[in-house]
Design an enzyme around this catalytic site. Structure first.
Site: not given
Ligand code: SUG
Length: 424
Positions: A22, A108, A170, A238, A355
């Site tokens: 998105a 995160n 984060e 990040h 991640c």
């Protein structure tokens, strides 16, 4: 002090059944450039599971965290919206936010300070408030509920609330730990960004300081470093897009930090054994490092004592990066091996191998075993994904009642199989 039974356990996020593109994360160039693409949640989740299996095959401890409840009707109701509002272009990103599977990026989920680093000798976890991005700001309470089950042993773990929302946090994506080995006491490094650039600086210094205080870290073993504003502007939203640490090693791009020499020196004062493996811009440009996610790698200590770098295929397939990696492997530096993995579905939303995992140093016996992976459980998870995860999601399906029903059923089926219905 050394805690004999402590090991690093990687908790990967299982990619949720609503995984979609998105374009919600401004400053995350992969995510914004793939906005509107058709996603493949089933393939995405199986890719993630294959990475977990590959790491287990290396002899590493593996755990997982579950997708959060999506679509989040409460999030929409709080904004005075319903799924039907997805037809209005200005409301579409908000409805998409309620569907986001972004909790898959467990780097995160929280910041974790292992027991040897903290004043009370427990492993401390603070869920990240993720306030900079609305689709991520909805995660932390559900994440905390899950961490509270996985790490319920209060003799071993202390679980905090997220830091207050006026300071963006984060989590582990902006946190590095240096240590002689995982069970020894470490030096924790927090990397923050200064606001004012083209893209948001998602980690604030105040949030990092709050986490360090809440975790009871010793000031002389805690370092705060500013991220290079040019790196943020180039798409390193990040720090783990441009650096990764493990043991004594910092693997970093030359342009990761605002003051490169000052950063290395500040770490060295607290941790004299530091070994920096720096990739110069002349060999891999900042843009190429960000496009290929070379640094969003898992830098792991193998049971034989060697270190390996688990990189995304995108790095392995880049001529410039491959040239660097080949030289590194034939040299006598601390990183001896490179292992490419295919997580392209996650990569297209800006999430690489690192991640997708949250590192927790703990005695596995103190973790709720329902969150620990073995081959049999991986088979169980794969069978649920194969049956229930949508094969694909088109942007126009976001907001559809039929797809929402499938997504809800898929998660419920997984919870049931893993005996975790209490998260329903
Ligand atoms: O927060 N992408 C995530 C990627 C997180 C990567 N994590 C680490 N670097 N540790 C983010 O930007 C994209 C979702 C969308 O646009 O639909 C997203 O949220």
């Amino acid at each position: 002090m050394k805690h004999a039974k402590l090991q690093e356990i990687n908790f990967d996020g299982i990619v949720g059944p609503s995984h979609n593109y998105a374009g919600l994360s401004l400053g995350n160039l992969a995510a914004t450039s793939h906005a509107g693409d058709i996603s493949h949640p089933r393939a995405a989740a199986l890719q993630g599971l294959a990475k977990m299996r590959a790491n287990m095959a290396l002899g590493l401890q593996q755990g997982f965290l579950l997708p959060l409840p999506r679509p989040n009707e409460g999030f929409l109701a709080g904004l005075g919206l319903t799924q039907d509002d997805a037809v209005e272009p200005e409301n579409r990103p908000l409805v998409a936010a309620a569907w986001s599977a972004s909790a898959m990026w467990t780097a995160n989920a929280a910041t974790v300070s292992p027991a040897p680093d903290t004043a009370d000798g427990r492993c401390h976890l603070t869920p990240a408030n993720l306030v900079t991005m609305p689709h991520r700001a909805q995660e932390w309470r559900d994440t905390k509920a899950q961490l509270a089950i996985a790490f319920a042993d209060e003799a071993a773990f202390a679980l905090h609330d997220a830091v207050p929302p006026f300071f963006g946090d984060e989590g582990a994506a902006n946190h590095m730990r240096f240590c002689a080995d995982h069970s020894a006491s470490g030096v924790e490094v927090f990397v923050f960004g200064r606001p004012g650039g083209a893209f948001p600086a998602r980690q604030s210094l105040q949030a990092s300081r709050a986490v360090a205080r809440l975790h009871g870290l010793a000031p002389e073993r805690t370092v705060f470093i500013e991220q290079n504003p040019f790196a943020i502007a180039a798409g390193a939203f990040h720090n783990d897009v441009v650096s990764v640490a493990n043991g004594r090693v910092l693997f970093t791009h030359e342009e990761a930090f605002a003051d490169r020499e000052g950063a290395y020196e500040a770490i060295r004062v607290a941790f004299p054994e530091l070994q920096v493996v720096e990739v110069p811009s002349s060999e891999v440009s900042l843009a190429e490092a960000i496009a290929t996610y070379l640094f969003n790698a898992q830098l792991v200590s193998l049971p034989d004592g060697n270190m390996a770098l688990v990189v995304p295929m995108e790095s392995w397939n880049s001529t410039a990066v491959r040239g660097f990696l080949d030289r590194m492997m034939s040299g006598d530096g601390p990183i001896g091996g490179v292992i490419p993995v295919d997580v392209t579905q996650s990569m297209a939303n800006g999430g690489g191998p690192a991640c997708l995992r949250l590192r927790v140093v703990a005695d596995p016996a103190t973790v709720d075993p329902r969150f620990l992976l073995d081959e049999a459980k991986a088979d169980t998870i794969a069978s649920v994904i194969e049956v229930h995860w949508p094969e694909s999601i088109e942007p126009a399906q976001i907001g559809s009642a039929e797809l929402a029903g499938k997504v809800v059923t898929a998660r419920a089926a997984l919870l049931e199989k893993l005996d975790l219905d209490q998260l329903a």
